[in-house]
Scaffold this motif. Structure first.
Motif, PDB file in Angstrom:
ATOM      1  N   GLU A 253      21.568  44.203  25.722  1.00 11.15           N
ATOM      2  CA  GLU A 253      20.782  43.101  26.303  1.00 11.15           C
ATOM      3  C   GLU A 253      19.706  42.628  25.317  1.00 11.15           C
ATOM      4  O   GLU A 253      19.516  41.432  25.133  1.00 11.15           O
ATOM      5  CB  GLU A 253      20.129  43.579  27.616  1.00 11.15           C
ATOM      6  N   LYS A 254      19.054  43.566  24.680  1.00  9.64           N
ATOM      7  CA  LYS A 254      17.956  43.229  23.767  1.00  9.64           C
ATOM      8  C   LYS A 254      18.459  42.565  22.474  1.00  9.64           C
ATOM      9  O   LYS A 254      17.815  41.665  21.946  1.00  9.64           O
ATOM     10  CB  LYS A 254      17.165  44.500  23.444  1.00  9.64           C
ATOM     11  N   ALA A 255      19.628  42.993  21.964  1.00  8.95           N
ATOM     12  CA  ALA A 255      20.122  42.511  20.668  1.00  8.95           C
ATOM     13  C   ALA A 255      21.101  41.346  20.780  1.00  8.95           C
ATOM     14  O   ALA A 255      21.419  40.714  19.773  1.00  8.95           O
ATOM     15  CB  ALA A 255      20.790  43.654  19.930  1.00  8.95           C
ATOM     16  N   PHE A 256      21.586  41.046  21.972  1.00 12.60           N
ATOM     17  CA  PHE A 256      22.670  40.083  22.159  1.00 12.60           C
ATOM     18  C   PHE A 256      22.358  38.708  21.562  1.00 12.60           C
ATOM     19  O   PHE A 256      23.174  38.145  20.824  1.00 12.60           O
ATOM     20  CB  PHE A 256      22.996  39.952  23.647  1.00 12.60           C
ATOM     21  N   GLU A 257      21.195  38.174  21.844  1.00 19.58           N
ATOM     22  CA  GLU A 257      20.852  36.832  21.354  1.00 19.58           C
ATOM     23  C   GLU A 257      20.811  36.788  19.828  1.00 19.58           C
ATOM     24  O   GLU A 257      21.324  35.858  19.206  1.00 19.58           O
ATOM     25  CB  GLU A 257      19.504  36.388  21.929  1.00 19.58           C
ATOM     26  N   ARG A 258      20.229  37.799  19.208  1.00 23.00           N
ATOM     27  CA  ARG A 258      20.145  37.850  17.742  1.00 23.00           C
ATOM     28  C   ARG A 258      21.533  37.983  17.126  1.00 23.00           C
ATOM     29  O   ARG A 258      21.849  37.362  16.118  1.00 23.00           O
ATOM     30  CB  ARG A 258      19.239  38.998  17.299  1.00 23.00           C
TER      31      ARG A 258
ATOM     32  N   LEU B 278      24.424  36.952  18.417  1.00 22.95           N
ATOM     33  CA  LEU B 278      25.100  35.655  18.535  1.00 22.95           C
ATOM     34  C   LEU B 278      24.598  34.655  17.501  1.00 22.95           C
ATOM     35  O   LEU B 278      25.383  33.913  16.913  1.00 22.95           O
ATOM     36  CB  LEU B 278      24.926  35.085  19.936  1.00 22.95           C
ATOM     37  N   LYS B 279      23.294  34.654  17.268  1.00 29.12           N
ATOM     38  CA  LYS B 279      22.725  33.744  16.270  1.00 29.12           C
ATOM     39  C   LYS B 279      23.268  34.076  14.881  1.00 29.12           C
ATOM     40  O   LYS B 279      23.656  33.180  14.120  1.00 29.12           O
ATOM     41  CB  LYS B 279      21.205  33.829  16.279  1.00 29.12           C
ATOM     42  N   THR B 280      23.316  35.351  14.532  1.00 29.62           N
ATOM     43  CA  THR B 280      23.843  35.769  13.226  1.00 29.62           C
ATOM     44  C   THR B 280      25.306  35.377  13.078  1.00 29.62           C
ATOM     45  O   THR B 280      25.703  34.813  12.054  1.00 29.62           O
ATOM     46  CB  THR B 280      23.678  37.289  13.046  1.00 29.62           C
ATOM     47  N   LEU B 281      26.123  35.680  14.085  1.00 29.83           N
ATOM     48  CA  LEU B 281      27.548  35.347  14.025  1.00 29.83           C
ATOM     49  C   LEU B 281      27.763  33.839  13.914  1.00 29.83           C
ATOM     50  O   LEU B 281      28.629  33.379  13.170  1.00 29.83           O
ATOM     51  CB  LEU B 281      28.271  35.888  15.260  1.00 29.83           C
ATOM     52  N   SER B 282      26.981  33.073  14.646  1.00 20.70           N
ATOM     53  CA  SER B 282      27.114  31.618  14.628  1.00 20.70           C
ATOM     54  C   SER B 282      26.705  31.036  13.276  1.00 20.70           C
ATOM     55  O   SER B 282      27.426  30.229  12.688  1.00 20.70           O
ATOM     56  CB  SER B 282      26.260  31.016  15.737  1.00 20.70           C
ATOM     57  N   GLU B 283      25.548  31.461  12.766  1.00 16.14           N
ATOM     58  CA  GLU B 283      25.040  30.914  11.498  1.00 16.14           C
ATOM     59  C   GLU B 283      25.888  31.351  10.309  1.00 16.14           C
ATOM     60  O   GLU B 283      26.152  30.556   9.408  1.00 16.14           O
ATOM     61  CB  GLU B 283      23.595  31.342  11.289  1.00 16.14           C
ATOM     62  N   ALA B 284      26.290  32.607  10.276  1.00 14.42           N
ATOM     63  CA  ALA B 284      26.999  33.129   9.109  1.00 14.42           C
ATOM     64  C   ALA B 284      28.481  32.775   9.107  1.00 14.42           C
ATOM     65  O   ALA B 284      29.064  32.560   8.052  1.00 14.42           O
ATOM     66  CB  ALA B 284      26.833  34.647   9.020  1.00 14.42           C
ATOM     67  N   PHE B 285      29.102  32.717  10.286  1.00 12.18           N
ATOM     68  CA  PHE B 285      30.555  32.561  10.345  1.00 12.18           C
ATOM     69  C   PHE B 285      31.043  31.368  11.167  1.00 12.18           C
ATOM     70  O   PHE B 285      32.232  31.126  11.256  1.00 12.18           O
ATOM     71  CB  PHE B 285      31.192  33.835  10.925  1.00 12.18           C
ATOM     72  N   GLY B 286      30.120  30.672  11.828  1.00  9.63           N
ATOM     73  CA  GLY B 286      30.536  29.563  12.674  1.00  9.63           C
ATOM     74  C   GLY B 286      31.120  30.016  14.003  1.00  9.63           C
ATOM     75  O   GLY B 286      31.859  29.275  14.646  1.00  9.63           O
ATOM     76  N   PHE B 287      30.801  31.225  14.453  1.00 10.14           N
ATOM     77  CA  PHE B 287      31.298  31.755  15.714  1.00 10.14           C
ATOM     78  C   PHE B 287      30.878  30.854  16.867  1.00 10.14           C
ATOM     79  O   PHE B 287      29.728  30.454  16.972  1.00 10.14           O
ATOM     80  CB  PHE B 287      30.761  33.177  15.919  1.00 10.14           C
ATOM     81  N   ASP B 288      31.853  30.539  17.751  1.00 10.45           N
ATOM     82  CA  ASP B 288      31.572  29.600  18.837  1.00 10.45           C
ATOM     83  C   ASP B 288      31.260  30.271  20.172  1.00 10.45           C
ATOM     84  O   ASP B 288      31.122  29.599  21.190  1.00 10.45           O
ATOM     85  CB  ASP B 288      32.735  28.618  19.004  1.00 10.45           C
TER      86      ASP B 288
END
Length: 112
Positions: A10-15, A17-27
């Protein structure tokens, strides 16, 4: 290949998702995450840490891959520093090339 761990608590989920989205374009679609991430490139910041069994490399940050122009700028900076440090130092002679004995004419003999 280097492994990294991103957490889905719960605590790390948002971070994460942000890393996956910015680094890899994860949708955000976890059903297709392997197709979205496998084989993709990124830039990492890593450090050595002692895990009690010896030193290992740990990925600290995952970032989008840097454009190649950053590589050229970095290499230019290294070249400038190297040249300034080496300026005025005598140049080393190139290493001697060992001579090779000619092959023997006799087919029965091995030339070594």
């Amino acid at each position: 290949m280097t492994d990294a761990y991103l957490y889905l608590s719960e605590k790390a989920f948002e971070r994460t998702l942000k890393t996956l989205s910015e680094a890899f374009g994860f949708d955000g679609d976890f059903d297709t995450i392997s197709r979205q991430l496998v084989g993709k490139r990124c830039s990492i910041v890593a450090e050595e840490e002692d895990d009690g069994f010896g030193l290992k490399v740990r990925v600290r940050w995952i970032n989008p891959e840097q454009p190649k122009t950053a590589d050229k700028a970095f290499l230019a900076m290294l070249t400038g520093r190297a040249r300034s440090l080496l300026q005025g130092q005598p140049k080393a002679a190139p290493p001697a090339v060992p001579s090779v004995a000619p092959a023997a004419d006799d087919d029965d003999e091995i030339p070594f």
